[in-house]
Motif scaffolding. Sequence first.
Motif, PDB file in Angstrom:
ATOM      1  N   GLU A  35     -61.707 -30.728   9.557  1.00  0.00           N
ATOM      2  CA  GLU A  35     -62.711 -30.267  10.498  1.00  0.00           C
ATOM      3  C   GLU A  35     -62.219 -29.069  11.306  1.00  0.00           C
ATOM      4  OE1 GLU A  35     -62.130 -33.340   9.793  1.00  0.00           O
ATOM      5  OE2 GLU A  35     -64.065 -34.066   9.113  1.00  0.00           O
ATOM      6  N   ASP A  72     -68.364 -23.163   6.083  1.00  0.00           N
ATOM      7  CA  ASP A  72     -67.814 -24.198   6.951  1.00  0.00           C
ATOM      8  C   ASP A  72     -67.873 -25.554   6.267  1.00  0.00           C
ATOM      9  OD1 ASP A  72     -67.344 -22.322   8.907  1.00  0.00           O
ATOM     10  OD2 ASP A  72     -69.343 -22.561   9.788  1.00  0.00           O
ATOM     11  N   SER A  73     -67.449 -26.585   6.976  1.00  0.00           N
ATOM     12  CA  SER A  73     -67.446 -27.938   6.423  1.00  0.00           C
ATOM     13  C   SER A  73     -68.881 -28.407   6.201  1.00  0.00           C
ATOM     14  CB  SER A  73     -66.728 -28.887   7.376  1.00  0.00           C
ATOM     15  OG  SER A  73     -67.387 -28.892   8.636  1.00  0.00           O
ATOM     16  N   MET A 117     -74.999 -26.657  10.798  1.00  0.00           N
ATOM     17  CA  MET A 117     -74.157 -26.010   9.805  1.00  0.00           C
ATOM     18  C   MET A 117     -74.561 -24.545   9.706  1.00  0.00           C
ATOM     19  SD  MET A 117     -73.829 -26.774   5.741  1.00  0.00           S
ATOM     20  CE  MET A 117     -75.469 -26.119   5.453  1.00  0.00           C
ATOM     21  N   THR A 118     -73.612 -23.695   9.817  1.00  0.00           N
ATOM     22  CA  THR A 118     -73.873 -22.265   9.735  1.00  0.00           C
ATOM     23  C   THR A 118     -73.805 -21.820   8.289  1.00  0.00           C
ATOM     24  OG1 THR A 118     -71.562 -21.768  10.039  1.00  0.00           O
ATOM     25  CG2 THR A 118     -72.935 -21.871  12.034  1.00  0.00           C
ATOM     26  N   PRO A 139     -63.952 -26.925   4.572  1.00  0.00           N
ATOM     27  CA  PRO A 139     -64.146 -25.482   4.400  1.00  0.00           C
ATOM     28  C   PRO A 139     -63.954 -25.071   2.934  1.00  0.00           C
ATOM     29  CG  PRO A 139     -62.739 -25.936   6.279  1.00  0.00           C
ATOM     30  CD  PRO A 139     -62.921 -27.230   5.565  1.00  0.00           C
ATOM     31  N   ARG A 157     -60.038 -23.517   9.123  1.00  0.00           N
ATOM     32  CA  ARG A 157     -60.903 -22.379   8.904  1.00  0.00           C
ATOM     33  C   ARG A 157     -60.164 -21.388   8.011  1.00  0.00           C
ATOM     34  NH1 ARG A 157     -63.763 -25.497  10.759  1.00  0.00           N
ATOM     35  NH2 ARG A 157     -65.332 -25.324  12.405  1.00  0.00           N
TER      36      ARG A 157
END
Length: 562
Positions: free
Chosen positions: A168, A117-118, A1-2, A131, A171
Amino acid sequence: MTGPTVVSGVAGVAPEAARTTAPPAVPTATAADVADVNDALLHGELDRDSVLRLVARGVRRGLDATACAVSTLERDGTLVVRAADGRVRPDLVGTSVPVTDSLAGEALRRCEAVIADSGQATAWSGSVLGPVLVVPIPGRARPGGVIEVADVAGTGSTDSTGTTESTESRRYGPGDVRTAGLFAGAAGMAVEHDRASAELELAAAVLGAAGGEPLPQTLRQLSAAALTGTGGLAAAIYLLDDNLTLRRAAGAGPTELLEDSAAGAAPNVAQAAVASRAPIVHQHVHSEGGGGVGAHRRTTALVCVPLMSRGVVLGVLCCLCPAGSYPGRRELAYLSMVAGKAAMTVDSSHLVASAQEKAAQEERQRLARELHDSVSQALYGIALGARTARESIGQEPERIDQPLAYVLQLAEAGLADMRALIFELRPQALAEEGLVAALGKQLAAFRVRHGVRTRAVLGNEPAGAFKVKQTLYRIAQEALQNAAKHANARNVLVRLEASPTALTLEVADDGVGFDPGASYPGHLGLRSMRERVSELGGTLEIHSAPGEGTRIVARAPTGLWP
């Protein structure tokens, strides 16, 4: 995960800078939602939370998301959810959102939108989300709050064609941030309006707790509020006098700038605002440096908002904006709110003054009747008795004692009447001498004037607010007049009792009595007594029957609190 992505230069900027950004093209449905929010703001038909509900709905629909929540930043630094739309907890509104180590806190600290992100989770959802987009709500002194929009993981979102898109693959991008930013500006206006209103209400409460400030003091505070809420340079409130001329009643900041910086336009613009019954913005461009090639041009804007109450223009509020700035809708709406507060204050002051003048006029008329009915008649009787005594000196000297006694009796009665009336004209004497002394003098005048036997059970001077004592004095005055004029009483009792919380006044006579439940058109004394004591939160009891006399008992709280 970012980690979260920060989107710069799109949302969360100052209102002035936001107005310089060219608005992007938006879908028709989103434009309609934005228009609904703006209409609600401009017409003032909805409160803050109702506007924020429109914002939450518009953002969720505009971004085709699953859920959206709008939170406001409170004075203590916490975030509180004020509105939500979509798939959220039913009890979400009213709960707190963490600021530390959260996307919302990151967006507030940076004053920029944040995209995650998710795999994220938020306290306001309780579910794992896809998101997440967090857009800060702009504010003047501090940020207004945040708008959070997300998709619940696994549910996906549905586009206009009915196709479901997996979260998923979803964005958020700069276009989504711009769309949410359209609503963030409107949300900021709603939050600032609510904050400003709360500050003005607090100021009004403080003034009321202090016993009410004079009108100029209140108008000065409102002028200062106009500056703090808009960042203006100077503000002033002008009121219309009887000649329909505007006179400055209060101001804040260097008020001479209102005339100097706008080339003397303030009086003319203010008169135009009064005539049009609508706010007017006047721009003036100044040339500095001699007007040559190197001259510098400076623009100022003067805003004049009329003070309206019950359809009548009472004056105008003028505010000078900083050089180079132009008032937006938020500033205009805020100044209109301050002008409304000022108008209510001025109108209330006028109503109070009018009521006081009416009461004074009625009291003068009553005193004039008393002077005519008692003192004038006494003086006429004195003159008649003196002539009779003079004639008796040469004709029947042995009978001179009778007219002289009559003259002395009338003189004493007239003197007592005059002292009582002078006492009534000087209400401060009640505060100086006390209620017991005042009732004693009133009974003395009553006894001499009407020849009625009186008995007083008054005790020592009780503790109590001056207004309470003045009201009981007036009630006793009215009851004694009724006993003399209508009851034909021979004996009157006045009793004053005090407890730690209340004062009780009793006036009883042995007159003809009456039916308290019957109607007596034209006789306002009893109604006046009831109104006087009810204003203090007290009670008035009337015990009477034909042939059985009358007893009036007035109870009122002392008006003193620890």
